[in-house]
Design an enzyme around this catalytic site. Structure first.
Site, PDB file in Angstrom:
ATOM      1  N   GLY A   1      -1.764   4.190   7.761  1.00 46.49           N
ATOM      2  CA  GLY A   1      -1.571   3.352   8.682  1.00 46.49           C
ATOM      3  C   GLY A   1      -0.575   1.978   8.816  1.00 46.49           C
ATOM      4  N   CYS A   2      -0.289   2.154   9.745  1.00 43.75           N
ATOM      5  CA  CYS A   2      -0.267  -0.099   9.921  1.00 43.75           C
ATOM      6  C   CYS A   2      -1.031  -0.687   9.233  1.00 43.75           C
ATOM      7  CB  CYS A   2      -0.107  -0.270  10.978  1.00 43.75           C
ATOM      8  SG  CYS A   2       0.560  -1.754  11.597  1.00 43.75           S
TER       9      CYS A   2
END
Length: 172
Positions: free
Chosen positions: A18-19
């Site tokens: 993810g981020c």
């Protein structure tokens, strides 16, 4: 894939969860000074890129964290186990509100041994019942792929901006 540890005593590990802001924050908190370095960037696409380009979802890059570590102090399998614990590996191209291929769950392996270890740990985690659903994490050799360091303002972003956006949590 050859082992870099035999030459330098240092190995690389690259994770997309993810981020990359949250990925970096969680790994730094968990492993601290046992990591020789931790840098966020992009991997998976064919050419050097920018954050803006990656956000379009057209570059095939994932937001990743690349760490260097001394395998006599940090065991690769422990890095992989933590990776599966600190994000949801059952969501395809998504973590929380972040959606797109750049947020995919991926492990880029740098040696044949890392490939085998990552696959074994994935299978152990899946069989343990600790995750709800089928793990969709891609595990692929880093051969032929280049890591591109993200812009400086992304490095240690959540350390510099403690109130910044983070989608990560410990799942088990």
């Amino acid at each position: 894939m050859a082992s870099s540890a035999a030459k330098t005593g240092v190995e690389l590990a690259t994770f997309g969860a993810g981020c990359f802001w949250g990925t970096e924050k969680f790994f730094r908190k968990q492993f601290g000074n046992n990591l020789l370095s931790a840098m966020v960037g992009y991997m998976g696409g064919a050419s050097k890129t920018t954050y803006e380009d990656v956000c379009t979802g057209t570059t095939n890059h994932a937001e990743v964290l690349q760490v260097s570590y001394d395998p006599s102090k940090v065991v690769y399998a422990d890095l992989v186990r933590f990776f599966f614990r600190m994000h949801d590996p059952t969501t395809l191209n998504r973590q929380g509100n972040d959606r797109g291929t750049q947020y995919r769950s991926v492990i880029f392996t740098h040696t044949n041994e890392q490939q085998k270890t990552a696959e074994q740990v994935r299978d152990e985690v899946q069989a343990s019942g600790k995750v709800k659903g089928q793990i969709v994490t891609q595990i692929q050799p880093a051969d032929g792929l280049q890591f591109f360091k993200a812009e400086q303002y992304h490095q240690k972003y959540l350390e510099e901006n403690p109130g910044g956006y983070c989608n990560h949590r410990l799942y088990y």
